[in-house]
Write an enzyme that holds these catalytic residues in place. Structure first.
Site, PDB file in Angstrom:
ATOM      1  N   SER A   6     -40.073  74.712 -16.319  1.00 55.28           N
ATOM      2  CA  SER A   6     -41.320  73.986 -16.544  1.00 55.28           C
ATOM      3  C   SER A   6     -41.475  73.694 -18.025  1.00 55.28           C
ATOM      4  CB  SER A   6     -42.502  74.834 -16.074  1.00 55.28           C
ATOM      5  OG  SER A   6     -43.687  74.331 -16.670  1.00 55.28           O
ATOM      6  N   HIS A  31     -39.365  70.529 -14.150  1.00 51.72           N
ATOM      7  CA  HIS A  31     -40.697  70.675 -13.567  1.00 51.72           C
ATOM      8  C   HIS A  31     -41.747  70.206 -14.581  1.00 51.72           C
ATOM      9  CE1 HIS A  31     -43.586  72.620 -10.786  1.00 51.72           C
ATOM     10  NE2 HIS A  31     -44.238  72.996 -11.879  1.00 51.72           N
ATOM     11  N   ASP A  33     -45.773  69.682 -15.243  1.00 51.23           N
ATOM     12  CA  ASP A  33     -47.114  70.098 -14.815  1.00 51.23           C
ATOM     13  C   ASP A  33     -48.148  69.096 -15.318  1.00 51.23           C
ATOM     14  OD1 ASP A  33     -46.682  72.684 -13.471  1.00 51.23           O
ATOM     15  OD2 ASP A  33     -45.809  73.241 -15.399  1.00 51.23           O
ATOM     16  N   MET A  35     -52.037  68.219 -15.453  1.00 54.04           N
ATOM     17  CA  MET A  35     -53.365  68.848 -15.288  1.00 54.04           C
ATOM     18  C   MET A  35     -54.436  67.908 -15.824  1.00 54.04           C
ATOM     19  SD  MET A  35     -52.446  72.667 -16.618  1.00 54.04           S
ATOM     20  CE  MET A  35     -50.897  73.475 -16.162  1.00 54.04           C
ATOM     21  N   HIS A  64     -45.639  68.297 -10.561  1.00 47.77           N
ATOM     22  CA  HIS A  64     -46.636  69.175  -9.935  1.00 47.77           C
ATOM     23  C   HIS A  64     -48.014  68.704 -10.385  1.00 47.77           C
ATOM     24  CE1 HIS A  64     -48.301  73.637  -9.873  1.00 47.77           C
ATOM     25  NE2 HIS A  64     -48.947  72.839  -9.039  1.00 47.77           N
ATOM     26  N   MET A  66     -51.872  68.955 -10.661  1.00 42.12           N
ATOM     27  CA  MET A  66     -53.020  69.880 -10.579  1.00 42.12           C
ATOM     28  C   MET A  66     -54.237  69.067 -10.991  1.00 42.12           C
ATOM     29  SD  MET A  66     -51.072  73.130 -12.242  1.00 42.12           S
ATOM     30  CE  MET A  66     -49.726  72.064 -12.752  1.00 42.12           C
ATOM     31  N   MET A 135     -47.869  79.015  -5.170  1.00 46.76           N
ATOM     32  CA  MET A 135     -48.210  79.470  -6.531  1.00 46.76           C
ATOM     33  C   MET A 135     -48.219  80.996  -6.571  1.00 46.76           C
ATOM     34  SD  MET A 135     -48.515  76.764  -8.323  1.00 46.76           S
ATOM     35  CE  MET A 135     -48.984  77.578  -9.851  1.00 46.76           C
ATOM     36  N   GLY A 140     -52.822  76.453 -14.074  1.00 46.28           N
ATOM     37  CA  GLY A 140     -53.529  76.060 -15.290  1.00 46.28           C
ATOM     38  C   GLY A 140     -52.807  76.421 -16.573  1.00 46.28           C
ATOM     39  N   PHE A 141     -52.050  77.505 -16.547  1.00 48.40           N
ATOM     40  CA  PHE A 141     -51.441  77.985 -17.793  1.00 48.40           C
ATOM     41  C   PHE A 141     -50.069  78.600 -17.533  1.00 48.40           C
ATOM     42  CE2 PHE A 141     -56.020  78.179 -18.025  1.00 48.40           C
ATOM     43  CZ  PHE A 141     -56.277  77.457 -19.190  1.00 48.40           C
ATOM     44  N   GLY A 142     -49.212  78.501 -18.552  1.00 49.47           N
ATOM     45  CA  GLY A 142     -47.937  79.205 -18.496  1.00 49.47           C
ATOM     46  C   GLY A 142     -48.126  80.644 -18.956  1.00 49.47           C
ATOM     47  N   GLY A 143     -47.121  81.440 -18.731  1.00 51.46           N
ATOM     48  CA  GLY A 143     -47.092  82.799 -19.286  1.00 51.46           C
ATOM     49  C   GLY A 143     -48.003  83.811 -18.619  1.00 51.46           C
ATOM     50  N   ASP A 172     -43.821  79.109  -8.051  1.00 46.53           N
ATOM     51  CA  ASP A 172     -44.164  78.722  -9.430  1.00 46.53           C
ATOM     52  C   ASP A 172     -45.140  79.731 -10.022  1.00 46.53           C
ATOM     53  OD1 ASP A 172     -44.856  77.379 -11.767  1.00 46.53           O
ATOM     54  OD2 ASP A 172     -45.681  75.615 -10.761  1.00 46.53           O
ATOM     55  N   GLY A 173     -44.724  80.345 -11.144  1.00 44.82           N
ATOM     56  CA  GLY A 173     -45.620  81.220 -11.898  1.00 44.82           C
ATOM     57  C   GLY A 173     -45.089  82.624 -12.067  1.00 44.82           C
ATOM     58  N   GLY A 174     -44.846  82.991 -13.320  1.00 42.91           N
ATOM     59  CA  GLY A 174     -44.434  84.365 -13.622  1.00 42.91           C
ATOM     60  C   GLY A 174     -43.055  84.737 -13.099  1.00 42.91           C
ATOM     61  N   GLY A 194     -41.212  78.742 -16.637  1.00 42.88           N
ATOM     62  CA  GLY A 194     -41.593  78.142 -17.909  1.00 42.88           C
ATOM     63  C   GLY A 194     -41.331  79.073 -19.069  1.00 42.88           C
ATOM     64  N   SER A 195     -42.213  80.039 -19.242  1.00 41.07           N
ATOM     65  CA  SER A 195     -42.116  80.906 -20.428  1.00 41.07           C
ATOM     66  C   SER A 195     -40.821  81.718 -20.428  1.00 41.07           C
ATOM     67  CB  SER A 195     -43.332  81.824 -20.525  1.00 41.07           C
ATOM     68  OG  SER A 195     -43.545  82.497 -19.307  1.00 41.07           O
TER      69      SER A 195
HETATM   70  C1  DX5 Z   1     -48.961  76.844 -14.000  1.00 42.79           C
HETATM   71  C2  DX5 Z   1     -47.800  75.889 -13.880  1.00 42.79           C
HETATM   72  C3  DX5 Z   1     -46.471  76.490 -14.039  1.00 42.79           C
HETATM   73  C4  DX5 Z   1     -46.204  77.138 -15.369  1.00 42.79           C
HETATM   74  C5  DX5 Z   1     -45.294  78.293 -15.099  1.00 42.79           C
HETATM   75  O1  DX5 Z   1     -50.116  76.169 -13.657  1.00 42.79           O
HETATM   76  O2  DX5 Z   1     -47.830  75.257 -12.610  1.00 42.79           O
HETATM   77  O3  DX5 Z   1     -45.446  75.534 -13.730  1.00 42.79           O
HETATM   78  O4  DX5 Z   1     -45.593  76.307 -16.316  1.00 42.79           O
HETATM   79  O5  DX5 Z   1     -45.150  79.010 -16.277  1.00 42.79           O
HETATM   80  P1  DX5 Z   1     -44.569  80.469 -16.288  1.00 42.79           P
HETATM   81  O6  DX5 Z   1     -43.176  80.411 -15.708  1.00 42.79           O
HETATM   82  O7  DX5 Z   1     -44.603  80.835 -17.719  1.00 42.79           O
HETATM   83  O8  DX5 Z   1     -45.486  81.309 -15.430  1.00 42.79           O
HETATM   84 ZN    ZN Z   2     -46.090  74.020 -12.025  1.00 39.95          ZN
END
Ligand code: DX5
Ligand code: ZN
Length: 212
Positions: A6, A31, A33, A35, A64, A66, A135, A140-143, A172-174, A194-195
């Site tokens: 991402s 990927h 995102d 928003m 994706h 959102m 999800m 909404g946020f990475g990391g 997707d996420g963490g 992502g992170s």
């Molecule tokens: C969150 C996004 C994710 C995000 C994942 O809303 O949909 O795609 O970038 O980031 P990580 O892998 O850091 O959780």
């Molecule tokens: Zn995403």
């Protein structure tokens, strides 16, 4: 396992370089995102930047959404010919209509569920999409920290097997190297990261550690 880094966690001042880097490092999809600051409390990028990303990327995009107004954003992004456009179950009343609209552009539609949305809500729409994105953080946020969604994935796998065996499962996420194996075992086909990927200097090593 297919890996979709991402770009939310990329260095946006060097976005072209970052996209090239992950593509060379073995990404299967990029990927993206999107928003709108309404469905989720954050804003990201629009079609001008995504078009630049699509020109730089040597692998297909996985967009994706959102957003609240899915129809409006499909019209903005589908002409860029991504592989997938996914939209949230929670932000849409007319799931079938949006899935069909995405497909009419020649793009594969996918539906996304938040951590607290039950798999049972997908009973009908699963027949009309090519992917379900589960999800494992609140969007909404990475990391953010991974929320265990293994039971949901197993339930989803059963639903898919009876109603649409070709449908893919994405998470997707963490996601990182400590949970990817269990995700694979529960039936996931594609992970978004992502992170974890962008936080590592060696992106090839990071991506290959997720290819379990
Ligand atoms: C969150 C996004 C994710 C995000 C994942 O809303 O949909 O795609 O970038 O980031 P990580 O892998 O850091 O959780
Ligand atoms: Zn995403």
């Amino acid at each position: 396992m297919l890996v979709a880094p991402s770009i939310l966690s990329a260095d946006f001042a060097n976005l072209g370089q970052e996209v090239e880097d992950i593509c060379k490092a073995g990404a299967d999809l990029v990927h993206v995102d999107v928003m709108d600051g309404r469905f989720v409390p954050n804003m990201t990028i629009g079609p001008l930047v995504v078009e630049a990303v699509s020109k730089t990327a040597s692998v297909p995009l996985d967009i994706h959404l959102m957003v609240e107004d899915n129809s409006f954003f499909v019209d903005l992004f589908a002409p860029l010919r991504p592989k997938f456009i996914t939209f949230h179950y929670e932000s849409e009343d007319h799931h079938h209509r949006i899935a069909q609209k995405i497909r009419d552009y020649g793009v594969s539609p996918g539906i996304v569920i938040n951590p607290a949305t039950p798999v049972s809500f997908l009973g009908e729409i699963v027949k009309y999409v090519d992917m379900v994105l589960v999800m494992s953080v609140n969007p909404g946020f990475g990391g953010q920290r991974f929320i265990p969604v293994f039971d949901k994935i197993r339930e989803l796998k059963e639903l898919i097997e009876t109603k649409n065996p070709d449908c893919l499962i994405e998470v997707d996420g963490g996601v990182n190297d400590s949970n990817v194996k269990a995700l694979k075992e529960s039936g996931v086909d594609i992970v978004v990261a992502g992170s974890y990927v962008f936080g590592k200097k060696d992106r090839a090593e990071a991506i290959s550690s997720l290819k379990v």
